[in-house]
Design a protein around this motif. Structure first.
Motif, PDB file in Angstrom:
ATOM      1  N   ALA A 139      -2.965  67.812 -11.728  1.00  0.00           N
ATOM      2  CA  ALA A 139      -1.601  67.118 -11.416  1.00  0.00           C
ATOM      3  C   ALA A 139      -0.769  66.690 -12.503  1.00  0.00           C
ATOM      4  CB  ALA A 139      -1.989  65.855 -10.394  1.00  0.00           C
ATOM      5  N   GLU A 140      -1.276  66.232 -13.592  1.00  0.00           N
ATOM      6  CA  GLU A 140      -0.508  65.672 -14.512  1.00  0.00           C
ATOM      7  C   GLU A 140       0.269  66.579 -15.321  1.00  0.00           C
ATOM      8  OE1 GLU A 140      -2.816  63.029 -16.801  1.00  0.00           O
ATOM      9  OE2 GLU A 140      -2.895  61.777 -15.183  1.00  0.00           O
ATOM     10  N   GLU A 141      -0.152  67.959 -15.566  1.00  0.00           N
ATOM     11  CA  GLU A 141       0.118  69.075 -16.030  1.00  0.00           C
ATOM     12  C   GLU A 141       1.285  69.843 -15.103  1.00  0.00           C
ATOM     13  OE1 GLU A 141      -0.082  69.663 -19.413  1.00  0.00           O
ATOM     14  OE2 GLU A 141      -1.453  67.985 -19.586  1.00  0.00           O
ATOM     15  N   GLY A 142       1.311  69.437 -14.007  1.00  0.00           N
ATOM     16  CA  GLY A 142       2.193  70.034 -12.943  1.00  0.00           C
ATOM     17  C   GLY A 142       1.656  71.465 -12.554  1.00  0.00           C
ATOM     18  N   ALA A 143       0.398  71.778 -12.629  1.00  0.00           N
ATOM     19  CA  ALA A 143      -0.092  72.831 -12.051  1.00  0.00           C
ATOM     20  C   ALA A 143      -0.402  72.904 -10.575  1.00  0.00           C
ATOM     21  CB  ALA A 143      -1.532  73.140 -12.934  1.00  0.00           C
ATOM     22  N   LEU A 180      -9.703  68.568   2.372  1.00  0.00           N
ATOM     23  CA  LEU A 180      -8.504  68.705   1.205  1.00  0.00           C
ATOM     24  C   LEU A 180      -7.425  67.626   1.919  1.00  0.00           C
ATOM     25  CD1 LEU A 180      -8.991  72.351   0.614  1.00  0.00           C
ATOM     26  CD2 LEU A 180      -8.544  70.868  -0.916  1.00  0.00           C
ATOM     27  N   ASP A 181      -7.633  67.184   3.037  1.00  0.00           N
ATOM     28  CA  ASP A 181      -6.717  66.313   3.542  1.00  0.00           C
ATOM     29  C   ASP A 181      -6.794  64.989   2.597  1.00  0.00           C
ATOM     30  OD1 ASP A 181      -4.591  65.239   5.464  1.00  0.00           O
ATOM     31  OD2 ASP A 181      -6.188  63.784   5.753  1.00  0.00           O
ATOM     32  N   ASP A 182      -7.946  64.670   2.091  1.00  0.00           N
ATOM     33  CA  ASP A 182      -8.132  63.711   1.164  1.00  0.00           C
ATOM     34  C   ASP A 182      -7.412  63.875  -0.077  1.00  0.00           C
ATOM     35  OD1 ASP A 182      -9.434  61.864   3.073  1.00  0.00           O
ATOM     36  OD2 ASP A 182     -11.376  62.554   2.298  1.00  0.00           O
ATOM     37  N   VAL A 183      -7.552  65.045  -0.571  1.00  0.00           N
ATOM     38  CA  VAL A 183      -7.050  65.447  -2.053  1.00  0.00           C
ATOM     39  C   VAL A 183      -5.486  65.394  -1.779  1.00  0.00           C
ATOM     40  CG1 VAL A 183      -7.105  67.333  -3.581  1.00  0.00           C
ATOM     41  CG2 VAL A 183      -9.259  66.722  -2.248  1.00  0.00           C
ATOM     42  N   ALA A 184      -5.036  65.932  -0.663  1.00  0.00           N
ATOM     43  CA  ALA A 184      -3.578  66.146  -0.495  1.00  0.00           C
ATOM     44  C   ALA A 184      -3.120  64.576  -0.459  1.00  0.00           C
ATOM     45  CB  ALA A 184      -3.215  66.684   0.761  1.00  0.00           C
ATOM     46  N   ALA A 185      -3.888  63.741   0.131  1.00  0.00           N
ATOM     47  CA  ALA A 185      -3.163  62.354   0.097  1.00  0.00           C
ATOM     48  C   ALA A 185      -3.081  61.737  -1.008  1.00  0.00           C
ATOM     49  CB  ALA A 185      -4.382  61.368   1.439  1.00  0.00           C
ATOM     50  N   ASP A 186      -4.533  62.054  -1.977  1.00  0.00           N
ATOM     51  CA  ASP A 186      -4.666  61.230  -3.188  1.00  0.00           C
ATOM     52  C   ASP A 186      -3.850  61.810  -4.386  1.00  0.00           C
ATOM     53  OD1 ASP A 186      -6.225  59.468  -1.948  1.00  0.00           O
ATOM     54  OD2 ASP A 186      -8.046  60.656  -2.342  1.00  0.00           O
ATOM     55  N   THR A 200       1.700  64.989  -5.545  1.00  0.00           N
ATOM     56  CA  THR A 200       2.686  65.698  -6.219  1.00  0.00           C
ATOM     57  C   THR A 200       1.845  66.910  -6.741  1.00  0.00           C
ATOM     58  OG1 THR A 200       1.935  64.647  -8.032  1.00  0.00           O
ATOM     59  CG2 THR A 200       3.731  63.430  -7.122  1.00  0.00           C
ATOM     60  N   MET A 201       0.784  67.056  -6.212  1.00  0.00           N
ATOM     61  CA  MET A 201       0.197  68.392  -6.616  1.00  0.00           C
ATOM     62  C   MET A 201       0.219  69.605  -5.535  1.00  0.00           C
ATOM     63  SD  MET A 201      -3.693  69.430  -7.979  1.00  0.00           S
ATOM     64  CE  MET A 201      -4.617  68.435  -6.440  1.00  0.00           C
ATOM     65  N   PRO A 235       3.045  67.295   3.054  1.00  0.00           N
ATOM     66  CA  PRO A 235       4.177  68.177   2.593  1.00  0.00           C
ATOM     67  C   PRO A 235       3.558  69.039   1.263  1.00  0.00           C
ATOM     68  CG  PRO A 235       4.796  66.155   2.813  1.00  0.00           C
ATOM     69  CD  PRO A 235       3.464  65.906   2.958  1.00  0.00           C
ATOM     70  N   ASN A 236       2.590  68.807   0.614  1.00  0.00           N
ATOM     71  CA  ASN A 236       2.101  69.388  -0.507  1.00  0.00           C
ATOM     72  C   ASN A 236       1.217  70.595  -0.306  1.00  0.00           C
ATOM     73  OD1 ASN A 236       0.289  67.221  -0.090  1.00  0.00           O
ATOM     74  ND2 ASN A 236      -0.443  67.176  -2.199  1.00  0.00           N
ATOM     75  N   VAL A 237       0.778  70.835   1.151  1.00  0.00           N
ATOM     76  CA  VAL A 237      -0.185  71.737   1.213  1.00  0.00           C
ATOM     77  C   VAL A 237       0.614  73.120   1.964  1.00  0.00           C
ATOM     78  CG1 VAL A 237      -2.170  72.205   2.636  1.00  0.00           C
ATOM     79  CG2 VAL A 237      -1.807  69.901   1.727  1.00  0.00           C
ATOM     80  N   TYR A 238      -0.007  74.093   1.513  1.00  0.00           N
ATOM     81  CA  TYR A 238       0.433  75.482   1.804  1.00  0.00           C
ATOM     82  C   TYR A 238      -0.917  76.324   2.308  1.00  0.00           C
ATOM     83  CZ  TYR A 238       4.546  74.046  -0.963  1.00  0.00           C
ATOM     84  OH  TYR A 238       5.428  73.613  -1.495  1.00  0.00           O
ATOM     85  N   ILE A 239      -0.526  77.357   2.970  1.00  0.00           N
ATOM     86  CA  ILE A 239      -1.743  78.416   3.270  1.00  0.00           C
ATOM     87  C   ILE A 239      -1.514  79.797   2.788  1.00  0.00           C
ATOM     88  CG2 ILE A 239      -2.792  79.509   5.182  1.00  0.00           C
ATOM     89  CD1 ILE A 239      -2.187  77.021   6.803  1.00  0.00           C
TER      90      ILE A 239
END
Length: 291
Positions: free
Chosen positions: A151-155, A186-192, A195-196, A219-223
């Motif tokens: 996340a910090e590297e913008g990847a 992955l809902d937890d990951v997207a919440a935490d 910006t990633m 908003p940050n989750v795609y398929i």
């Protein structure tokens, strides 16, 4: 990469053949099982393409591709392919290839350090995770040190979801456990990590509605729509792709298990709106990758 010449962006291609050594013991049997599952005779005959051969194939078709290995050596015993070498070959073919990497989250701070170096020194744009092959729940806090670096590297993070062809039909499924790949984790990951960008790979059978729910809510989750021929897509996936998720759906084939030729031919035959097709095939990925 000349985006005017590119007709599509395949967001899910694999570096299957070792670019850094011979196949490991048991790897032929593993690939034969995959070939049977996907009805892909090349895998059964040990004729899978190298990364350079993949570049030639995609260049001929004017399709850009995101390519990655999978670091699952801890669970499978098959040594991982060099992230650096895959990235270097992608750099040689930068007109058509976009490099992602793969790091087992169990590597902790060492993995986080590797991720930062791959982004900064090798131009890696994202990271592929396969919870079933890597044997972890995506929301395990032990994985967060790696996610923080990404996340910090913008990847971008791309996660396998749903059932897998890995180990299908083999004794005990080759030890692969499907439970790890429920997209709801992955809902937890997207919440935490809001910006990633997070990509849920494949129609997430048998958890398709969970995947659509997470992608709709975060908003940050795609398929990406890889791993299945479009003719087998569930109707609810097509419905969401045509409407509220039309800007969050990505073309992916799952090369070499499924070729873009096969995927695109079947995609032409399903009920996707004309104005949505270019979004799925190219424009959504172009925006996400900032190309």
């Amino acid at each position: 990469m000349n985006m005017d010449d590119i007709i599509a962006i395949d967001f899910h291609t694999h570096a299957e053949e070792p670019c850094c050594g011979h196949r490991d013991d048991g790897y032929d049997e593993f690939q034969a099982g995959m070939a049977k599952y996907f009805r892909n005779p090349a895998g059964a005959k040990g004729m899978l393409p190298t990364v350079r051969e993949t570049a030639v194939y995609y260049r001929e078709r004017k399709i850009a591709c995101v390519i990655f290995p999978v670091d699952a050596e801890r669970e499978t015993g098959f040594r991982r392919y060099s992230n650096e070498e895959v990235a270097e070959i992608a750099a040689e073919n930068a007109d058509i290839m976009i490099p992602f990497a793969s790091i087992d989250p169990a590597k902790g701070k060492v993995g986080a350090r590797e991720a930062r170096r791959l982004v900064r020194e090798f131009g890696v744009r994202g990271f592929k995770f396969h919870p079933t092959m890597q044997g972890f729940y995506p929301n395990d806090r032990n994985a967060y040190v790696l996610y923080e670096a990404i996340a910090e590297e913008g990847a971008i993070s791309l996660f396998h979801t749903g059932q897998t062809g890995v180990g299908a039909g083999m004794p005990g499924g080759m030890g692969m456990r499907l439970k790890y790949s429920n997209p709801l984790y992955l809902d937890d990951v997207a919440a935490d990590f809001p910006t990633m960008p997070i990509i849920l790979a494949h129609p997430s059978f048998p958890w398709q509605e969970e995947a659509l729910s997470v992608a709709t809510h975060k908003p940050n989750v795609y398929i990406d729509m890889s791993g299945w021929s479009p003719k087998y897509f569930p109707q609810i996936l097509i419905q969401y792709a045509n409407t509220i998720l039309k800007k969050k759906m990505l073309f992916g084939s799952d090369w070499p298990a499924i070729t873009p030729d096969r995927w695109l031919a079947d995609f032409e035959k399903i009920d996707i709106r004309d104005e949505v097709r270019p979004l799925i095939l190219k424009e959504n990925a172009r925006a996400l990758l900032k190309l």
